[in-house]
Design an enzyme around this catalytic site. Structure first.
Site, short mmCIF file in Angstrom:
data_model
loop_
_atom_site.label_atom_id
_atom_site.label_comp_id
_atom_site.label_asym_id
_atom_site.label_seq_id
_atom_site.Cartn_x
_atom_site.Cartn_y
_atom_site.Cartn_z
N ASP A 15 101.67 6.47 1.20
CA ASP A 15 102.44 7.40 0.37
C ASP A 15 102.33 8.80 0.99
OD1 ASP A 15 103.42 7.35 -2.89
OD2 ASP A 15 103.07 9.30 -1.93
N CYS B 230 119.43 4.76 -0.37
CA CYS B 230 118.08 4.48 -0.86
C CYS B 230 117.03 4.92 0.17
CB CYS B 230 117.94 2.99 -1.17
SG CYS B 230 116.26 2.52 -1.57
N HIS C 25 113.85 1.91 -5.75
CA HIS C 25 113.64 0.70 -4.95
C HIS C 25 112.25 0.21 -5.34
CE1 HIS C 25 114.05 -1.49 -0.84
NE2 HIS C 25 112.88 -1.88 -1.35
N HIS D 201 108.68 -0.69 -6.01
CA HIS D 201 107.51 -0.42 -5.17
C HIS D 201 106.24 -0.51 -5.99
CE1 HIS D 201 109.09 3.41 -6.67
NE2 HIS D 201 107.84 3.85 -6.72
P1 5GP Z 1 107.58 6.64 -8.06
O1 5GP Z 1 107.37 7.95 -8.75
O2 5GP Z 1 109.04 6.31 -7.86
O3 5GP Z 1 106.84 5.50 -8.70
O4 5GP Z 1 106.91 6.77 -6.64
C1 5GP Z 1 107.59 7.20 -5.50
C2 5GP Z 1 106.53 7.51 -4.48
O5 5GP Z 1 107.17 7.65 -3.23
C3 5GP Z 1 105.76 8.82 -4.75
O6 5GP Z 1 104.37 8.54 -4.87
C4 5GP Z 1 106.08 9.67 -3.54
O7 5GP Z 1 104.98 10.46 -3.11
C5 5GP Z 1 106.50 8.66 -2.50
N1 5GP Z 1 107.43 9.16 -1.51
C6 5GP Z 1 108.56 9.90 -1.78
N2 5GP Z 1 109.22 10.15 -0.62
C7 5GP Z 1 108.51 9.58 0.38
C8 5GP Z 1 108.68 9.51 1.80
O8 5GP Z 1 109.64 10.02 2.38
N3 5GP Z 1 107.73 8.84 2.50
C9 5GP Z 1 106.66 8.25 1.90
N4 5GP Z 1 105.78 7.62 2.70
N5 5GP Z 1 106.46 8.29 0.57
C10 5GP Z 1 107.37 8.95 -0.19
ZN ZN Z 2 116.36 0.31 -1.24
#
Ligand code: 5GP
Ligand code: ZN
Length: 115
Positions: free
Chosen positions: A30, A4, A98, A100
């Site tokens: 982000d 994860c 995970h 968020h």
């Molecule tokens: P989801 O699309 O799952 O709701 O959002 C995942 C978020 O995680 C995205 O906005 C993406 O930019 C962010 N993200 C993905 N990989 C990383 C990372 O390695 N570091 C950080 N700080 N954010 C990440």
């Molecule tokens: Zn996790």
């Protein structure tokens, strides 16, 4: 959870720009911001999504919202406002499995949250 991404950020394997941390919660910027302020607020305990939460895990949700409000106050955008988004599952386009909370602020956001 070994594979994860956010668990790796929590344990320091992958670096992040921390905004807030306590025993149960981590907030960090982000990597690909969708607004001038884009913070991800996550439980340190691995919970895959809102849809898979187990009995008793709901308490963390209230703490996360409290944390979000505290961050907005500390960073000075509480009065101007902000948006919180939780993507869940395939139709919700949840990329990282995970739980968020996206905290978005720093400009007048679009009226629509669905394109
Ligand atoms: P989801 O699309 O799952 O709701 O959002 C995942 C978020 O995680 C995205 O906005 C993406 O930019 C962010 N993200 C993905 N990989 C990383 C990372 O390695 N570091 C950080 N700080 N954010 C990440
Ligand atoms: Zn996790």
């Amino acid at each position: 959870m070994e594979d994860c991404l956010f668990c790796k950020i929590i344990n320091g394997e992958i670096p992040c720009e921390k905004v807030y941390e306590d025993e149960e919660i981590l907030a960090f910027k982000d990597i690909n911001p969708a607004a001038p302020i884009h913070v991800l607020v996550i439980p340190k305990k691995h919970i895959t999504s809102l849809a898979t939460m187990k009995q008793g895990e709901e308490e963390i949700i209230a703490k996360i919202y409290k944390t979000i409000n505290n961050i907005s106050e500390k960073q000075g955008f509480k009065e101007k406002g902000y948006r919180v988004i939780v993507n869940c599952g395939e139709d919700g386009c949840q990329e990282v499995k995970h739980l968020h909370f996206h905290l978005l602020a720093g400009k007048k956001l679009g009226e629509k949250i669905v394109e």
